[in-house]
Scaffold this active site. Structure first.
Site, PDB file in Angstrom:
ATOM      1  N   HIS A   1      30.204 -17.871  23.397  1.00  0.00           N
ATOM      2  CA  HIS A   1      32.127 -17.724  23.370  1.00  0.00           C
ATOM      3  C   HIS A   1      32.491 -16.483  24.225  1.00  0.00           C
ATOM      4  CE1 HIS A   1      28.955 -14.174  21.786  1.00  0.00           C
ATOM      5  NE2 HIS A   1      30.109 -13.431  21.338  1.00  0.00           N
TER       6      HIS A   1
ATOM      7  N   HIS B   1      33.637 -13.905  23.446  1.00  0.00           N
ATOM      8  CA  HIS B   1      33.442 -12.312  23.282  1.00  0.00           C
ATOM      9  C   HIS B   1      33.762 -11.325  24.889  1.00  0.00           C
ATOM     10  CE1 HIS B   1      34.131 -12.750  18.328  1.00  0.00           C
ATOM     11  NE2 HIS B   1      35.080 -13.198  18.797  1.00  0.00           N
TER      12      HIS B   1
ATOM     13  N   ASP C   1      31.648  -8.415  25.667  1.00  0.00           N
ATOM     14  CA  ASP C   1      30.490  -8.423  26.453  1.00  0.00           C
ATOM     15  C   ASP C   1      29.569 -10.030  25.968  1.00  0.00           C
ATOM     16  OD1 ASP C   1      29.914  -8.897  23.085  1.00  0.00           O
ATOM     17  OD2 ASP C   1      28.737  -8.022  22.599  1.00  0.00           O
ATOM     18  N   HIS C   2      29.752 -11.018  26.119  1.00  0.00           N
ATOM     19  CA  HIS C   2      28.964 -11.678  26.171  1.00  0.00           C
ATOM     20  C   HIS C   2      30.177 -12.837  28.149  1.00  0.00           C
ATOM     21  CE1 HIS C   2      26.447 -12.449  22.403  1.00  0.00           C
ATOM     22  NE2 HIS C   2      27.670 -11.498  22.274  1.00  0.00           N
TER      23      HIS C   2
ATOM     24  N   HIS D   1      29.754 -17.475  13.717  1.00  0.00           N
ATOM     25  CA  HIS D   1      30.380 -16.525  14.245  1.00  0.00           C
ATOM     26  C   HIS D   1      31.735 -16.727  13.826  1.00  0.00           C
ATOM     27  CE1 HIS D   1      30.029 -12.487  16.367  1.00  0.00           C
ATOM     28  NE2 HIS D   1      30.952 -12.772  17.012  1.00  0.00           N
TER      29      HIS D   1
ATOM     30  N   ASP E   1      25.773 -14.862  19.487  1.00  0.00           N
ATOM     31  CA  ASP E   1      26.053 -14.266  17.998  1.00  0.00           C
ATOM     32  C   ASP E   1      26.105 -15.542  17.016  1.00  0.00           C
ATOM     33  OD1 ASP E   1      26.579 -13.077  20.244  1.00  0.00           O
ATOM     34  OD2 ASP E   1      27.455 -11.557  19.300  1.00  0.00           O
TER      35      ASP E   1
ATOM     36  N   HIS F   1      20.862  -8.474  21.106  1.00  0.00           N
ATOM     37  CA  HIS F   1      22.114  -7.943  20.690  1.00  0.00           C
ATOM     38  C   HIS F   1      21.735  -6.265  19.085  1.00  0.00           C
ATOM     39  CE1 HIS F   1      25.493  -8.811  19.227  1.00  0.00           C
ATOM     40  NE2 HIS F   1      26.054  -8.979  20.379  1.00  0.00           N
TER      41      HIS F   1
END
Length: 301
Positions: free
Chosen positions: A60, A62, A64-65, A140, A210, A268
């Site tokens: 996805h 976001h 941090d990914h 998510h 997530d 995570h």
């Protein structure tokens, strides 16, 4: 099957931890899964050959990914890469990466292919003669997919002494390994089970990060060899799961138990916690075979 954890913490990078990224080595493939900041540094630290990465899977959008992706794409260019790179991720990932390449006048000299995902149903997104990859729709705060990597069954193993004993021509060896019976010149049928052994059991790996607790994915990951499932919170902060779209360690363990997986790997983690072994302790109250991911940790199955 080998899993190298490059990063497994949520939120922001720290001097001693990294956001989500990992490498899966399965049936002669090397797949990069998610690409948080610091990924290319960790690839070097773990001696992963850049040239062998041909497919990247982004769960996805976001930061941090995937905030490490543009840096990795650019570094591939500086290293004179000529092998095509395939990026599988949510709709919008092509725009995010190509805009940065455009504004920096850093277009790649190698073929760069985007495979954007929009379906909320599980679908096959990669397949060859060795491996098939399907999406695992996750719940998510934004559109998000996990990924299921599954080996295809290999050829059966020839029992060469039996084959030679029947004086079978080598021209039939390939079909025998594919499971075919053999008909001799005198019309005698030799059953394949007499000439071969079954191939090694196939392995499978499900990556789920997530996501909040959601039993809808259980049929998709049923009986997988290994499940990586996010466990952002301990029970003391379980009240944060629903509103953030994340899971607790016990919720991850509950999914693993109901899906009858072989091994559960937790990851995570929220950076509020100092001791990740607490995640394992809580999860093991529900599911026995639990491992905790950590940056630089390698799992081999």
């Amino acid at each position: 099957m080998k899993i190298t954890i490059l990063g497994c913490y949520s939120a922001t990078p720290r001097t001693f931890t990294n956001p989500t990224s990992q490498v899966l080595e399965i049936n002669n493939h090397i797949f990069l899964i998610d690409c948080g900041e610091g990924t290319q540094v960790e690839l070097r630290r773990n001696k992963i050959k850049f040239s062998r990465i041909k497919h990247i899977f982004i769960s996805h959008l976001h930061g941090d990914h995937f905030f490490g992706l543009i840096g990795l794409v650019s570094t591939f260019r500086l290293l004179n890469r000529d092998v095509p790179l395939h990026i599988h991720g949510p709709k919008g990932i092509k725009e995010a990466i190509t805009l940065q390449l455009k504004l920096s006048n850093s277009w790649t000299d190698y073929p760069l292919h985007f495979h954007e995902l929009t379906s909320t149903e599980s679908e096959v997104i990669f397949e060859d003669e060795k491996v098939v990859v399907t999406t695992i729709p996750l719940q998510h705060r934004v559109y998000c997919n996990g990924f299921l990597f599954r080996e295809k069954p290999g050829d059966r193993t020839l029992l060469i002494d039996k084959v030679v004993n029947y004086d079978i021509d080598k021209a039939y060896y390939r079909s025998i390994k594919k499971g075919k019976d053999v008909v001799l010149d005198n019309d005698t049928v030799i059953r394949n089970e007499e000439l071969t052994e079954a191939p090694k059991p196939v392995k499978s790996y499900a990556f789920c990060s997530d996501t909040k607790y959601d039993e809808a994915k259980i049929p998709l990951i049923k009986d997988v060899s290994v499940l990586y499932h996010e466990s952002t919170f301990l029970e003391s902060h379980k009240h944060l799961c629903a509103k953030t779209g994340h899971s607790s360690a016990i919720e991850a363990a509950s999914i693993a138990k109901k899906a009858n997986v072989g091994t559960l790997i937790l990851g995570h983690y929220s950076t509020r916690y100092d001791n990740i072994e607490l995640f394992k302790e809580e999860a093991k109250t529900v599911f026995e075979d639990v491992e905790v991911a950590n940056d630089g940790k390698v799992f081999e199955f």
